[in-house]
Design an enzyme around this catalytic site. Sequence first.
Site, PDB file in Angstrom:
ATOM      1  N   TYR A  51     -10.870  -2.297   0.923  1.00 17.19           N
ATOM      2  CA  TYR A  51     -11.684  -2.196   2.139  1.00 17.19           C
ATOM      3  C   TYR A  51     -12.979  -1.422   1.928  1.00 17.19           C
ATOM      4  O   TYR A  51     -14.012  -1.773   2.468  1.00 17.19           O
ATOM      5  CB  TYR A  51     -10.877  -1.535   3.270  1.00 17.19           C
ATOM      6  CG  TYR A  51      -9.806  -2.463   3.799  1.00 17.19           C
ATOM      7  CD1 TYR A  51     -10.089  -3.380   4.792  1.00 17.19           C
ATOM      8  CD2 TYR A  51      -8.518  -2.452   3.256  1.00 17.19           C
ATOM      9  CE1 TYR A  51      -9.124  -4.271   5.261  1.00 17.19           C
ATOM     10  CE2 TYR A  51      -7.554  -3.332   3.716  1.00 17.19           C
ATOM     11  CZ  TYR A  51      -7.862  -4.238   4.717  1.00 17.19           C
ATOM     12  OH  TYR A  51      -6.907  -5.120   5.161  1.00 17.19           O
ATOM     13  N   GLU A  86       0.806  -1.221   0.000  1.00 18.35           N
ATOM     14  CA  GLU A  86       0.000   0.000   0.000  1.00 18.35           C
ATOM     15  C   GLU A  86       0.844   1.278   0.000  1.00 18.35           C
ATOM     16  O   GLU A  86       0.789   2.074   0.951  1.00 18.35           O
ATOM     17  CB  GLU A  86      -0.924   0.005   1.223  1.00 18.35           C
ATOM     18  CG  GLU A  86      -1.872  -1.171   1.263  1.00 18.35           C
ATOM     19  CD  GLU A  86      -2.835  -1.111   2.449  1.00 18.35           C
ATOM     20  OE1 GLU A  86      -2.652  -0.268   3.348  1.00 18.35           O
ATOM     21  OE2 GLU A  86      -3.789  -1.905   2.466  1.00 18.35           O
ATOM     22  N   GLU A 145      -5.402  -8.448   0.773  1.00 22.94           N
ATOM     23  CA  GLU A 145      -6.073  -8.070   2.025  1.00 22.94           C
ATOM     24  C   GLU A 145      -7.516  -7.728   1.740  1.00 22.94           C
ATOM     25  O   GLU A 145      -7.830  -7.009   0.780  1.00 22.94           O
ATOM     26  CB  GLU A 145      -5.452  -6.808   2.665  1.00 22.94           C
ATOM     27  CG  GLU A 145      -4.161  -7.015   3.380  1.00 22.94           C
ATOM     28  CD  GLU A 145      -3.649  -5.724   4.026  1.00 22.94           C
ATOM     29  OE1 GLU A 145      -4.454  -4.855   4.443  1.00 22.94           O
ATOM     30  OE2 GLU A 145      -2.416  -5.584   4.092  1.00 22.94           O
ATOM     31  N   ASN A 153      -5.398  -4.821  -2.223  1.00 21.11           N
ATOM     32  CA  ASN A 153      -6.038  -4.714  -0.909  1.00 21.11           C
ATOM     33  C   ASN A 153      -7.251  -3.821  -1.085  1.00 21.11           C
ATOM     34  O   ASN A 153      -7.150  -2.729  -1.654  1.00 21.11           O
ATOM     35  CB  ASN A 153      -5.120  -4.044   0.115  1.00 21.11           C
ATOM     36  CG  ASN A 153      -3.920  -4.905   0.479  1.00 21.11           C
ATOM     37  OD1 ASN A 153      -3.777  -6.019  -0.011  1.00 21.11           O
ATOM     38  ND2 ASN A 153      -3.064  -4.391   1.340  1.00 21.11           N
TER      39      ASN A 153
HETATM   40  O1  IFM Z   1      -4.038  -2.911   9.255  1.00 22.73           O
HETATM   41  C1  IFM Z   1      -4.015  -2.428   7.944  1.00 22.73           C
HETATM   42  C2  IFM Z   1      -2.862  -3.018   7.182  1.00 22.73           C
HETATM   43  O2  IFM Z   1      -1.638  -2.800   7.802  1.00 22.73           O
HETATM   44  C3  IFM Z   1      -2.791  -2.427   5.804  1.00 22.73           C
HETATM   45  N1  IFM Z   1      -4.062  -2.508   5.141  1.00 22.73           N
HETATM   46  C4  IFM Z   1      -5.234  -2.076   5.851  1.00 22.73           C
HETATM   47  C5  IFM Z   1      -5.285  -2.745   7.209  1.00 22.73           C
HETATM   48  C6  IFM Z   1      -6.555  -2.299   7.967  1.00 22.73           C
HETATM   49  O3  IFM Z   1      -6.569  -0.919   8.147  1.00 22.73           O
END
Ligand code: IFM
Length: 441
Positions: free
Chosen positions: A290, A165, A348, A288
Amino acid sequence: MSIPPIQPFLWGTATASYQIEGAVCEDGRAPSIWDTFSHTPHKIERSETGDIACDHYHRHIEDIELMRHLGVQAYRFSISWSRILPTGKGKENAPGFDFYNRLVDDLLAAGITPFVTLFHWDLPQTLQDQGGFASRDISGWFSDYAVKTTERLGDRVANWIMLNEPSVFAFLGHATGVHAPGIADLKTFFATTHHLNLAQGAALQALRSNNASWKLGTTLNIHRGVAADGSEDSTRMAERHNDLWNASFLEPLLSGTYPARILPEVEPYIRAGDLKLIRQPIDFLGVNHYFRAYIQAKPDALIGYEQVAPPPPLPRTSFEWEINPGEFRDLLLELRERYQCPPIYITENGAYFDDVLSEDGKVHDANRIAFLDGYIKAMQEARERGVDIRGYFVWSLLDNFEWASGYRPTFGLVKVDFNTQRRIPKDSYYWYRDLIRQQCA
Ligand code: IFM
């Protein structure tokens, strides 16, 4: 609808060094910028630090057992740079390498394939003192570190992720300053953006020439920004966000250019040959994901906008992150359409919900199960529509140190009692175990 089996496919979980290892002063490890930052007053909620974290450094065998029972085929973890090269370059710290050697050997003995991230934000403090990612020298420092690490572990580790990231590291560390190294300066932010790309390119090139059989990739945090209100300014800022957050990392790597709207701000840091070095072939892209970001213009903010909570009535996690699996599917489809995208691993995905330890001693996290179920089905839809996705890693195996928010936000499939270090698998752990069993039957 149950999730139909997808094969060949790797199911895994992910963690990162500073978030779980602890043992920050042991066996020759030197401080990283996160040690410095977390020990600076008022930077972390409740003044928490990663000093002990999940004590994984001493408990990795127990944690691998948890993964073995979970049935994961892969585990993504990161290396603490200052554990193996305390001054960031030069002399190696043998006990640091010993830890990762044991970890890799024990994973392989448990039948779990390691995916190793080289940089998940914990830059050695000594390198920050010499300019960190604002300095072009980071490119050589990082590729030397990558070469040393892969030389030691690459006989057993095939999958290497250069950066985790970079957008988050650049933004939160150098524009808003809420993450280490705590800088809020526009020039430093753009220099860092470019030097992250440059360091990644240099490392990819060096590793590729050292061993053509390694699978080399990098992990980007990709989310799309939308205007939080109907104003023209917020719409323009949402475009700026998409440029800065996504395209500034995707385009140099996959297309050899910076987005046109951003180029003038990065240009002062680009030298002849840089874009060629950055555009290295990769074997996979780690994604990743979210949430979708709601962007509101804010003229007095350093980058011109801020991210705000999603409008009601959209469902949200306890972090106020929108829950929207359809957006995840569409984002994956867009990646395939816009770029010549290599195979993707979802490196992730997961959610923080406020967990409750019930009287029966269990954590009944139905909300996390619903979240994972929705997002995995969305990924499956993208896959059926042609996106080449090879694996999925839940963030995270364990509750851990969630950066500036400390230990309050819990993302784990396994609860950690930070007073006793007892691990308590949550209902989501058993749900994921059953999903993997069903997928691999
Ligand atoms: O905890 C973090 C991780 O280190 C990087 N990606 C997002 C996660 C959740 O915020």
